[in-house]
Write an enzyme that holds these catalytic residues in place. Structure first.
Site, PDB file in Angstrom:
ATOM      1  N   THR A   1       0.544  -1.410   0.110  1.00 14.04           N
ATOM      2  CA  THR A   1       0.155   0.105   0.161  1.00 14.04           C
ATOM      3  C   THR A   1       0.850   0.948  -0.197  1.00 14.04           C
ATOM      4  O   THR A   1       2.107   0.811   0.723  1.00 14.04           O
ATOM      5  CB  THR A   1      -0.896   0.192   1.198  1.00 14.04           C
ATOM      6  N   ASP A   2       0.551   2.228  -0.400  1.00 12.61           N
ATOM      7  CA  ASP A   2       0.819   4.119  -0.375  1.00 12.61           C
ATOM      8  C   ASP A   2       1.235   4.172   1.205  1.00 12.61           C
ATOM      9  O   ASP A   2       2.115   4.609   1.149  1.00 12.61           O
ATOM     10  CB  ASP A   2      -0.003   4.900  -1.054  1.00 12.61           C
ATOM     11  N   GLU A   3       0.343   3.884   2.268  1.00 16.99           N
ATOM     12  CA  GLU A   3       0.345   4.256   3.133  1.00 16.99           C
ATOM     13  C   GLU A   3       1.489   3.470   3.829  1.00 16.99           C
ATOM     14  O   GLU A   3       1.799   4.048   4.954  1.00 16.99           O
ATOM     15  CB  GLU A   3      -0.784   3.136   3.998  1.00 16.99           C
TER      16      GLU A   3
ATOM     17  N   LYS B   1       2.485  -3.453   7.500  1.00 12.97           N
ATOM     18  CA  LYS B   1       2.360  -3.169   6.390  1.00 12.97           C
ATOM     19  C   LYS B   1       3.905  -3.127   5.909  1.00 12.97           C
ATOM     20  O   LYS B   1       4.731  -3.954   5.349  1.00 12.97           O
ATOM     21  CB  LYS B   1       1.377  -2.225   5.135  1.00 12.97           C
TER      22      LYS B   1
ATOM     23  N   TYR C   1      -1.679  -0.469  11.108  1.00 10.45           N
ATOM     24  CA  TYR C   1      -1.821  -0.983   9.940  1.00 10.45           C
ATOM     25  C   TYR C   1      -0.865  -0.944   8.730  1.00 10.45           C
ATOM     26  O   TYR C   1      -0.290  -1.520   8.489  1.00 10.45           O
ATOM     27  CB  TYR C   1      -2.993  -0.306   9.304  1.00 10.45           C
TER      28      TYR C   1
HETATM   29  P1  NAD Z   1      -9.875  -6.925   2.850  1.00 11.94           P
HETATM   30  O1  NAD Z   1      -9.478  -6.551   4.088  1.00 11.94           O
HETATM   31  O2  NAD Z   1     -11.447  -6.890   2.228  1.00 11.94           O
HETATM   32  O3  NAD Z   1      -9.719  -7.979   2.462  1.00 11.94           O
HETATM   33  C1  NAD Z   1      -9.199  -9.108   3.315  1.00 11.94           C
HETATM   34  C2  NAD Z   1      -8.913 -10.453   2.799  1.00 11.94           C
HETATM   35  O4  NAD Z   1      -8.032 -11.625   3.619  1.00 11.94           O
HETATM   36  C3  NAD Z   1     -10.137 -11.364   3.864  1.00 11.94           C
HETATM   37  O5  NAD Z   1     -11.081 -12.156   2.688  1.00 11.94           O
HETATM   38  C4  NAD Z   1      -9.626 -11.700   4.934  1.00 11.94           C
HETATM   39  O6  NAD Z   1     -11.165 -12.933   5.355  1.00 11.94           O
HETATM   40  C5  NAD Z   1      -8.321 -12.611   4.386  1.00 11.94           C
HETATM   41  N1  NAD Z   1      -7.612 -12.744   5.133  1.00 11.94           N
HETATM   42  C6  NAD Z   1      -7.312 -12.044   6.410  1.00 11.94           C
HETATM   43  N2  NAD Z   1      -6.466 -12.599   7.661  1.00 11.94           N
HETATM   44  C7  NAD Z   1      -6.049 -14.268   7.003  1.00 11.94           C
HETATM   45  C8  NAD Z   1      -5.304 -14.931   7.010  1.00 11.94           C
HETATM   46  N3  NAD Z   1      -4.920 -14.626   8.773  1.00 11.94           N
HETATM   47  N4  NAD Z   1      -5.516 -15.789   6.935  1.00 11.94           N
HETATM   48  C9  NAD Z   1      -6.122 -16.089   5.589  1.00 11.94           C
HETATM   49  N5  NAD Z   1      -6.671 -14.292   5.141  1.00 11.94           N
HETATM   50  C10 NAD Z   1      -6.711 -13.814   6.033  1.00 11.94           C
HETATM   51  O7  NAD Z   1      -8.537  -6.123   2.157  1.00 11.94           O
HETATM   52  P2  NAD Z   1      -8.783  -5.385   0.938  1.00 11.94           P
HETATM   53  O8  NAD Z   1      -8.850  -4.031   1.073  1.00 11.94           O
HETATM   54  O9  NAD Z   1      -8.724  -6.210  -0.089  1.00 11.94           O
HETATM   55  O10 NAD Z   1      -6.615  -4.969   0.990  1.00 11.94           O
HETATM   56  C11 NAD Z   1      -6.351  -6.890  -0.014  1.00 11.94           C
HETATM   57  C12 NAD Z   1      -4.482  -6.530  -0.012  1.00 11.94           C
HETATM   58  O11 NAD Z   1      -4.459  -4.986  -0.790  1.00 11.94           O
HETATM   59  C13 NAD Z   1      -4.623  -5.220   1.794  1.00 11.94           C
HETATM   60  O12 NAD Z   1      -2.924  -6.119   1.520  1.00 11.94           O
HETATM   61  C14 NAD Z   1      -4.824  -4.252   1.732  1.00 11.94           C
HETATM   62  O13 NAD Z   1      -2.457  -3.620   2.652  1.00 11.94           O
HETATM   63  C15 NAD Z   1      -3.548  -4.022   0.669  1.00 11.94           C
HETATM   64  N6  NAD Z   1      -4.275  -2.504  -0.205  1.00 11.94           N
HETATM   65  C16 NAD Z   1      -5.635  -2.407   0.064  1.00 11.94           C
HETATM   66  C17 NAD Z   1      -5.924  -1.378  -0.283  1.00 11.94           C
HETATM   67  C18 NAD Z   1      -7.364  -0.492  -0.468  1.00 11.94           C
HETATM   68  O14 NAD Z   1      -7.521   0.728  -0.386  1.00 11.94           O
HETATM   69  N7  NAD Z   1      -8.212  -1.619  -0.193  1.00 11.94           N
HETATM   70  C19 NAD Z   1      -5.296  -0.612  -1.065  1.00 11.94           C
HETATM   71  C20 NAD Z   1      -3.699  -0.621  -0.973  1.00 11.94           C
HETATM   72  C21 NAD Z   1      -3.275  -2.018  -1.155  1.00 11.94           C
HETATM   73  O1  DAU Z   2      -3.857   4.517   0.302  1.00 15.61           O
HETATM   74  C1  DAU Z   2      -4.411   2.821   0.830  1.00 15.61           C
HETATM   75  C2  DAU Z   2      -5.148   2.111   1.609  1.00 15.61           C
HETATM   76  O2  DAU Z   2      -6.746   2.668   1.647  1.00 15.61           O
HETATM   77  C3  DAU Z   2      -5.039   0.887   2.241  1.00 15.61           C
HETATM   78  O3  DAU Z   2      -3.614   0.650   2.215  1.00 15.61           O
HETATM   79  C4  DAU Z   2      -6.375  -0.071   3.015  1.00 15.61           C
HETATM   80  O4  DAU Z   2      -6.452  -1.041   3.546  1.00 15.61           O
HETATM   81  C5  DAU Z   2      -7.732   0.922   3.110  1.00 15.61           C
HETATM   82  O5  DAU Z   2      -8.282   0.568   4.214  1.00 15.61           O
HETATM   83  C6  DAU Z   2      -7.274   2.307   2.264  1.00 15.61           C
HETATM   84  O6  DAU Z   2      -6.779   2.768   3.578  1.00 15.61           O
HETATM   85  P1  DAU Z   2      -7.989   4.943   4.397  1.00 15.61           P
HETATM   86  O7  DAU Z   2      -7.555   5.440   5.653  1.00 15.61           O
HETATM   87  O8  DAU Z   2      -7.300   5.718   3.366  1.00 15.61           O
HETATM   88  O9  DAU Z   2      -9.144   4.606   3.731  1.00 15.61           O
HETATM   89  P2  DAU Z   2     -10.505   4.131   4.363  1.00 15.61           P
HETATM   90  O10 DAU Z   2     -11.917   3.968   3.737  1.00 15.61           O
HETATM   91  O11 DAU Z   2     -10.422   4.074   5.916  1.00 15.61           O
HETATM   92  O12 DAU Z   2     -10.017   6.224   4.509  1.00 15.61           O
HETATM   93  C7  DAU Z   2     -10.647   6.622   3.830  1.00 15.61           C
HETATM   94  C8  DAU Z   2     -10.001   9.076   4.325  1.00 15.61           C
HETATM   95  O13 DAU Z   2     -11.671   8.688   4.633  1.00 15.61           O
HETATM   96  C9  DAU Z   2      -9.364   7.998   5.191  1.00 15.61           C
HETATM   97  O14 DAU Z   2      -8.454  10.114   4.743  1.00 15.61           O
HETATM   98  C10 DAU Z   2      -9.967   8.269   6.298  1.00 15.61           C
HETATM   99  C11 DAU Z   2     -11.711   9.584   5.943  1.00 15.61           C
HETATM  100  N1  DAU Z   2     -12.356   8.459   6.602  1.00 15.61           N
HETATM  101  C12 DAU Z   2     -12.890   7.342   6.829  1.00 15.61           C
HETATM  102  C13 DAU Z   2     -14.159   6.575   7.772  1.00 15.61           C
HETATM  103  C14 DAU Z   2     -14.068   5.135   7.574  1.00 15.61           C
HETATM  104  C15 DAU Z   2     -14.190   9.392   7.473  1.00 15.61           C
HETATM  105  O15 DAU Z   2     -13.514  10.655   7.440  1.00 15.61           O
HETATM  106  N2  DAU Z   2     -14.926   8.711   8.132  1.00 15.61           N
HETATM  107  C16 DAU Z   2     -14.752   7.602   8.150  1.00 15.61           C
HETATM  108  O16 DAU Z   2     -15.879   7.142   8.317  1.00 15.61           O
END
Ligand code: NAD
Ligand code: DAU
Length: 341
Positions: free
Chosen positions: A128-130, A159, A155
């Site tokens: 992730t970019d985070e 990562k 988190y």
């Molecule tokens: P998500 O939370 O929707 O899904 C995570 C999945 O992993 C779930 O199906 C969960 O059951 C499974 N899981 C959790 N713990 C496990 C374990 N111990 N063993 C096996 N499976 C397990 O997550 P997402 O948003 O789809 O993110 C997927 C990946 O992409 C993550 O690694 C996250 O860091 C990365 N990522 C997410 C975003 C985003 O915006 N959501 C952006 C950049 C990178």
């Molecule tokens: O940048 C990539 C990341 O994006 C991934 O690595 C993470 O897995 C994914 O969850 C996401 O993280 P963020 O923290 O950016 O996403 P989230 O949707 O939780 O929040 C997006 C923005 O919105 C953040 O600035 C917090 C704000 N927010 C979020 C929630 C849940 C609110 O203002 N209110 C809310 O209730």
């Protein structure tokens, strides 16, 4: 000829789930193995259309369970690993960091060992970019692959730790790895604890939307299908040991995102409720994707087309998210947002 076997971890979640469907449909000649523990974030109902296809397989397992992961790898002889499985929600990492270390750090190390012992062809680690921390509001600054890792939340620290382990397995054991670092994803099957699906599901039901702080924090949004295409490209063309940033230059403040959804759904701005800020809330993320573009990637959605398609998907698939928000998620919501009626 033996089919290539791809292990996708976390394939019951949001991005992993979209990736599994993308790969099963695009590559009938690959066997796709979806390994997932089915935590609160994982569900298999999303795979009804592919679950009976001959190239789709599901394995329920915990990536941190060394014994079962080792025996699975020995039995199946995977060629590729694409590793999504993780605890992914920043707010949950603030209230309960330990599971983030267990899954994201130890789980990744177990998979790396299994990949090393079984001499896999490529290990793609989805990060992730985070991990880069935060940017200021100067619109000309971006995260590049050379930006130092400065994670701010439990988190992102977990990562970043897993990224460093992946790097170390390349440097020490020459394990063929890539790391991808993507910006915020959105699209179908996004779990409703995250900003965009949370907003859509609440606005549809005329419920208040909690916006943290002043709503001016910026995220760089990418449609999940564009992320899947990027990972597919890196899997096939990525140079071993390299990191690739993924993002499509779609920066928006949180307030802009919430207002766009409210507008599209024809509801009132009165639904916005400014609430206490997230602890350690990163100001801005923005990706420079030049390196990936040079490899041949180009996003197909801009934010306007992508968000319109996503809102329509949530309207057409209420069954999927209503079943989530009426279950265990209710307890989480009441705890996380105790001040919202
Ligand atoms: P998500 O939370 O929707 O899904 C995570 C999945 O992993 C779930 O199906 C969960 O059951 C499974 N899981 C959790 N713990 C496990 C374990 N111990 N063993 C096996 N499976 C397990 O997550 P997402 O948003 O789809 O993110 C997927 C990946 O992409 C993550 O690694 C996250 O860091 C990365 N990522 C997410 C975003 C985003 O915006 N959501 C952006 C950049 C990178
Ligand atoms: O940048 C990539 C990341 O994006 C991934 O690595 C993470 O897995 C994914 O969850 C996401 O993280 P963020 O923290 O950016 O996403 P989230 O949707 O939780 O929040 C997006 C923005 O919105 C953040 O600035 C917090 C704000 N927010 C979020 C929630 C849940 C609110 O203002 N209110 C809310 O209730």
């Amino acid at each position: 000829m033996r089919k290539q076997k791809i292990l996708v971890t976390g394939g019951a979640g949001f991005i992993g789930g979209n990736f599994v469907q993308f790969m099963v449909n695009k590559y009938p000649d690959y066997d796709i193995y979806n390994l997932d523990l089915l935590t609160y974030a994982g569900d298999l109902t999303k795979h009804r259309e592919i679950e009976n296809k001959p190239n789709y397989h599901f394995v329920k397992a915990d990536i941190a369970d060394r014994k079962s992961i080792m025996s699975l790898f020995e039995r199946e002889k995977f060629d590729y690993v694409v590793h999504f499985a993780a605890e992914s929600h920043v707010d949950r990492s603030i209230t309960n960091p330990e599971i983030f270390v267990l899954t994201n750090v130890l789980g990744t190390q177990v998979l790396l060992d299994a990949a090393k012992e079984n001499k896999i062809t490529k290990f793609v680690h989805v990060s992730t970019d985070e991990v880069y921390g935060e940017l200021d509001f100067n619109p000309t600054t971006f995260f590049t692959e050379e930006t130092p890792l400065q994670p701010n939340s439990p988190y992102s620290a977990s990562k970043a730790s897993s990224d460093l382990l992946v790097r170390a397995y390349y440097e020490t054991f020459q394990l063929p790895v890539n790391i991808t670092r993507c910006s915020n994803n959105y699209g179908p099957y996004h779990f409703p604890e995250k900003l965009i699906p949370l907003t859509i599901s609440r606005v549809v039901n005329d419920q208040k939307v909690p916006v943290y702080g002043d709503g001016k924090n910026i995220r760089d949004w990418l449609h999940v299908i564009d992320h899947c295409a990027a990972i597919d490209l890196v899997l096939h063309k990525g140079e071993n040991g390299e990191v690739y940033n993924v993002g499509g230059h779609n920066e928006r403040t949180n307030l802009e995102v919430v207002k766009a959804i409210i507008n599209t759904l024809g509801k009132s701005k009165e639904l916005i409720e400014f609430v206490e800020d997230r602890l350690g809330h990163d100001k801005r993320y923005a990706i420079d994707p030049t390196k990936l573009e040079k490899l041949g990637w180009k996003p197909s959605y801009n934010f306007e087309t992508g968000i319109a398609q996503t809102i329509q998907w949530y309207l057409d698939n209420k069954d999927w998210w209503e079943q989530i928000i009426s279950g265990e998620y209710k307890t989480y919501f009441e705890y996380q947002y105790s001040y919202i009626k």
